[in-house]
Design an enzyme around this catalytic site. Structure first.
Site, PDB file in Angstrom:
ATOM      1  CE  LYS A  95      -3.519   2.616   2.456  1.00 33.50           C
ATOM      2  NZ  LYS A  95      -4.167   2.894   3.762  1.00 33.50           N
ATOM      3  N   GLY A 156      -8.689   9.082   9.276  1.00 32.91           N
ATOM      4  CA  GLY A 156      -9.095   9.152  10.673  1.00 32.91           C
ATOM      5  C   GLY A 156     -10.170  10.159  10.997  1.00 32.91           C
ATOM      6  CB  THR A 205     -10.004   5.469  12.625  1.00 35.93           C
ATOM      7  OG1 THR A 205      -8.664   5.749  12.237  1.00 35.93           O
ATOM      8  CG2 THR A 205     -10.358   6.312  13.840  1.00 35.93           C
TER       9      THR A 205
END
Length: 255
Positions: A95, A156, A205
């Site tokens: 990633k 987040g 998150t």
């Protein structure tokens, strides 16, 4: 079945490993989620320790590892981190994350494209985290990325699919899987992304920081499945006027 690179996935929910209270909770939540792909920052794991409390439970559960280059500020940093990850973990999956601004963690499009080109040439299966920019996503596809991972909202933030209109364009024109990453804060956000036609979502998150990560992981699992099912079933078209579901006008005229 979702195919990315050389792997196939039954689950379209990908997960992160950060922000959990402890590794036991992380492992249990990921197991309940049904996720078959989990991402982790190389800086958070001890690759020389076979008993590392992040790596070990994932390997034991058969979850595919997706190391990321979180912390990289430019293409050079990202390529170096990728090479370390491949050597340490024995995987060419990556990633790609490059965000030089520590406050907002916005991905750098120029450095990301540059790094992606080099990493693809080196044999990596690259999944780049990027802005919901249709032009950029197409360029990343053209240089050989196995999928694109446009953000739903800042990392987040839990704000959901704020880039809705651009994601629709990306999904419409993509010839590689589209994984909506970042900002997904609730199961309904994940379902919405899947209803739009996203191939998968990545959530961290919203699960890890919830009051009950295991229960939340199950909720996301069901949301992703129902969203995908709705997309495949074909959502009814939106209209700007009312359409009666059971018109009885002719019946009433006869009274």
């Amino acid at each position: 079945m979702l195919k990315i690179g050389d792997k196939q996935f039954e689950s379209r929910l990908f997960t992160g490993t950060g922000k959990f209270a402890n590794s036991r909770l992380m492992a249990e939540a990921i197991q309940v989620s049904g996720s078959q792909l989990a991402t982790m920052a190389l800086k958070r794991v001890d690759v020389n320790d076979q008993q590392d409390d992040i790596l070990l439970p994932l390997v034991q559960a058969g979850v595919n590892l997706l190391p990321n280059t979180s912390g990289a500020k430019n293409a050079k940093d990202a390529v170096f981190a990728a090479q370390l990850a491949r050597e340490a973990l024995g995987t060419n999956w990556l990633k790609l994350e490059i965000h030089p601004d520590p406050k907002y963690l916005m991905p750098d499009p120029i450095e990301t494209l540059s790094a992606a080109e080099q990493l693809v040439r080196e044999g990596f299966i690259v999944l780049p985290y990027c802005h919901a920019d249709p032009v950029l996503c197409k360029r990343l596809e053209e240089v050989g990325c196995a999928a694109v991972m446009p953000l739903g909202a800042p990392i987040g933030s839990n704000k959901g699919i704020v880039s809705h209109d651009f994601l629709e364009i990306i999904i419409d024109q993509a010839n590689v899987p589209v994984v909506v990453d970042a900002g997904i804060g609730s199961p309904s956000h994940a379902a919405r992304a899947m209803e739009m036609g996203a191939d998968a979502v990545l959530v961290n998150t919203a699960i890890a920081a919830s009051n009950d990560p295991v229960a939340m992981a199950k909720a996301f699992k069901l949301a992703v499945e129902s969203g995908r099912m709705a997309y495949e079933a074909g959502l009814a078209c939106k209209v700007s006027h009312a359409v009666a579901s059971s018109p009885l006008t002719s019946f009433l005229d006869e009274l």
